[in-house]
Design a protein around this motif. Structure first.
Motif, PDB file in Angstrom:
ATOM      1  N   GLY A  31     -49.908 -89.975 -34.264  1.00  0.00           N
ATOM      2  CA  GLY A  31     -50.122 -89.118 -33.109  1.00  0.00           C
ATOM      3  C   GLY A  31     -48.851 -88.519 -32.533  1.00  0.00           C
ATOM      4  O   GLY A  31     -48.859 -87.397 -32.028  1.00  0.00           O
ATOM      5  N   LEU A  32     -47.738 -89.246 -32.613  1.00  0.00           N
ATOM      6  CA  LEU A  32     -46.481 -88.727 -32.083  1.00  0.00           C
ATOM      7  C   LEU A  32     -45.978 -87.556 -32.918  1.00  0.00           C
ATOM      8  O   LEU A  32     -45.492 -86.561 -32.384  1.00  0.00           O
ATOM      9  N   THR A  33     -46.124 -87.662 -34.236  1.00  0.00           N
ATOM     10  CA  THR A  33     -45.737 -86.556 -35.118  1.00  0.00           C
ATOM     11  C   THR A  33     -46.663 -85.365 -34.902  1.00  0.00           C
ATOM     12  O   THR A  33     -46.210 -84.216 -34.809  1.00  0.00           O
ATOM     13  N   ALA A  34     -47.966 -85.631 -34.801  1.00  0.00           N
ATOM     14  CA  ALA A  34     -48.930 -84.554 -34.555  1.00  0.00           C
ATOM     15  C   ALA A  34     -48.642 -83.855 -33.234  1.00  0.00           C
ATOM     16  O   ALA A  34     -48.699 -82.630 -33.143  1.00  0.00           O
ATOM     17  N   ALA A  35     -48.300 -84.622 -32.203  1.00  0.00           N
ATOM     18  CA  ALA A  35     -48.010 -84.046 -30.884  1.00  0.00           C
ATOM     19  C   ALA A  35     -46.809 -83.110 -30.948  1.00  0.00           C
ATOM     20  O   ALA A  35     -46.824 -82.031 -30.348  1.00  0.00           O
ATOM     21  N   ALA A  36     -45.778 -83.504 -31.682  1.00  0.00           N
ATOM     22  CA  ALA A  36     -44.566 -82.697 -31.775  1.00  0.00           C
ATOM     23  C   ALA A  36     -44.820 -81.357 -32.458  1.00  0.00           C
ATOM     24  O   ALA A  36     -44.085 -80.398 -32.237  1.00  0.00           O
ATOM     25  N   GLU A  37     -45.876 -81.279 -33.275  1.00  0.00           N
ATOM     26  CA  GLU A  37     -46.185 -80.053 -34.004  1.00  0.00           C
ATOM     27  C   GLU A  37     -47.045 -79.076 -33.199  1.00  0.00           C
ATOM     28  O   GLU A  37     -47.223 -77.938 -33.608  1.00  0.00           O
ATOM     29  N   VAL A  88     -50.782 -82.310 -24.130  1.00  0.00           N
ATOM     30  CA  VAL A  88     -51.116 -83.495 -24.920  1.00  0.00           C
ATOM     31  C   VAL A  88     -50.960 -84.750 -24.081  1.00  0.00           C
ATOM     32  O   VAL A  88     -49.972 -84.919 -23.365  1.00  0.00           O
ATOM     33  N   ILE A  89     -51.966 -85.632 -24.199  1.00  0.00           N
ATOM     34  CA  ILE A  89     -51.903 -86.969 -23.610  1.00  0.00           C
ATOM     35  C   ILE A  89     -52.019 -87.964 -24.759  1.00  0.00           C
ATOM     36  O   ILE A  89     -52.947 -87.881 -25.563  1.00  0.00           O
ATOM     37  N   ILE A  90     -51.080 -88.886 -24.832  1.00  0.00           N
ATOM     38  CA  ILE A  90     -51.190 -89.988 -25.781  1.00  0.00           C
ATOM     39  C   ILE A  90     -52.060 -91.045 -25.109  1.00  0.00           C
ATOM     40  O   ILE A  90     -51.790 -91.459 -23.981  1.00  0.00           O
ATOM     41  N   LEU A  91     -53.116 -91.457 -25.796  1.00  0.00           N
ATOM     42  CA  LEU A  91     -54.018 -92.499 -25.307  1.00  0.00           C
ATOM     43  C   LEU A  91     -54.034 -93.576 -26.375  1.00  0.00           C
ATOM     44  O   LEU A  91     -54.562 -93.362 -27.467  1.00  0.00           O
ATOM     45  N   THR A  92     -53.416 -94.710 -26.074  1.00  0.00           N
ATOM     46  CA  THR A  92     -53.200 -95.697 -27.127  1.00  0.00           C
ATOM     47  C   THR A  92     -53.281 -97.127 -26.632  1.00  0.00           C
ATOM     48  O   THR A  92     -53.140 -97.389 -25.438  1.00  0.00           O
ATOM     49  N   ARG A 143     -40.866 -93.287 -25.127  1.00  0.00           N
ATOM     50  CA  ARG A 143     -39.678 -92.432 -25.270  1.00  0.00           C
ATOM     51  C   ARG A 143     -39.913 -91.379 -26.356  1.00  0.00           C
ATOM     52  O   ARG A 143     -39.625 -90.202 -26.175  1.00  0.00           O
ATOM     53  N   ARG A 144     -40.475 -91.801 -27.502  1.00  0.00           N
ATOM     54  CA  ARG A 144     -40.743 -90.858 -28.590  1.00  0.00           C
ATOM     55  C   ARG A 144     -41.787 -89.822 -28.165  1.00  0.00           C
ATOM     56  O   ARG A 144     -41.705 -88.656 -28.532  1.00  0.00           O
ATOM     57  N   ALA A 145     -42.772 -90.254 -27.381  1.00  0.00           N
ATOM     58  CA  ALA A 145     -43.797 -89.324 -26.888  1.00  0.00           C
ATOM     59  C   ALA A 145     -43.163 -88.275 -25.980  1.00  0.00           C
ATOM     60  O   ALA A 145     -43.467 -87.080 -26.087  1.00  0.00           O
ATOM     61  N   MET A 146     -42.273 -88.716 -25.113  1.00  0.00           N
ATOM     62  CA  MET A 146     -41.608 -87.771 -24.217  1.00  0.00           C
ATOM     63  C   MET A 146     -40.751 -86.797 -25.026  1.00  0.00           C
ATOM     64  O   MET A 146     -40.724 -85.597 -24.739  1.00  0.00           O
ATOM     65  N   ASP A 147     -40.067 -87.299 -26.047  1.00  0.00           N
ATOM     66  CA  ASP A 147     -39.260 -86.432 -26.914  1.00  0.00           C
ATOM     67  C   ASP A 147     -40.138 -85.420 -27.652  1.00  0.00           C
ATOM     68  O   ASP A 147     -39.686 -84.319 -27.970  1.00  0.00           O
ATOM     69  N   ALA A 148     -41.396 -85.810 -27.946  1.00  0.00           N
ATOM     70  CA  ALA A 148     -42.329 -84.908 -28.639  1.00  0.00           C
ATOM     71  C   ALA A 148     -42.953 -83.890 -27.693  1.00  0.00           C
ATOM     72  O   ALA A 148     -43.697 -83.012 -28.126  1.00  0.00           O
TER      73      ALA A 148
END
Length: 197
Positions: A62-68, A74-78, A87-92
């Motif tokens: 999901g983090l890679t998909a979000a960055a694209e 986008v909301i990460i729900l995990t 941190r990676r989500a924020m970077d994405a």
């Protein structure tokens, strides 16, 4: 109406989320996908306002998909409340990060706030992320640790990553030192527990 795309590899979880969000008068679930590599195509087809993404999915995480993704919030729900993932989500560039043990009302509120242009992040996880600090590993050190975590000798890892044996040893040594670990297995566990792999 706020148009939502759900991306989660667990069919039952996806259906439950769709049913819960469907009860909200201003939210419409316009699509669902079960693989990370299906997200971009679904966004192009369905034009959602907000995408809810799980992290661990087949095809692409999901983090890679979000960055694209562009032009969509986008909301990460995990389930994975690891500081490094935040941190990676924020970077994405994600606009929100909610853990799955949140109440349905909190999730709907997060969707509304993100749709309105706000950023919404789990408070406990945000505090843990700040105390954990930034990921000290380079991208190549992460690649080597991931490969080491899957098992095999240094030569196996070198072949898999198209590196020399000496280069793999150097990356492993550097990662072990940065993480204060005693060996590569301990280093991989430490990095994974913080969400750095």
């Amino acid at each position: 109406m706020i148009r939502i795309l759900l991306a989660d590899d667990q069919h039952l979880v996806r259906e439950a989320l769709a049913a819960l969000l469907g009860l909200e008068p201003d939210i419409e679930v316009v699509g669902q996908v079960g693989r990370g590599d299906e997200v971009a195509g679904a966004v192009a087809r369905l034009h959602p306002d907000v995408v809810l993404l799980d992290i661990e999915m087949p095809g692409r995480d999901g983090l890679t998909a979000a960055a694209e993704l562009t032009g969509v919030r986008v909301i990460i729900l995990t389930t994975f409340g690891r500081p490094g993932y935040l941190r990676r989500a924020m970077d994405a560039g994600v606009a929100g990060y909610v853990v799955k043990d949140a109440r349905a009302g909190e999730l709907a509120d997060a969707v509304r706030r993100v749709h309105a242009g706000e950023r919404v992040f789990d408070r406990k996880l945000s505090a843990a992320s700040l105390s954990a600090g930034t990921n000290p590993l380079t991208s190549r050190e992460r690649d080597v640790l991931r490969a080491a975590n899957e098992g095999g000798t240094v030569a196996d890892i070198a072949r898999r990553l198209y590196l020399s044996d000496g280069t793999v040893r150097n990356y492993l040594s550097s990662a072990i030192g940065k993480l204060g670990a005693r060996n590569r297995a301990e280093a991989a566990r430490a990095a994974e527990s913080k969400g750095w792999l």
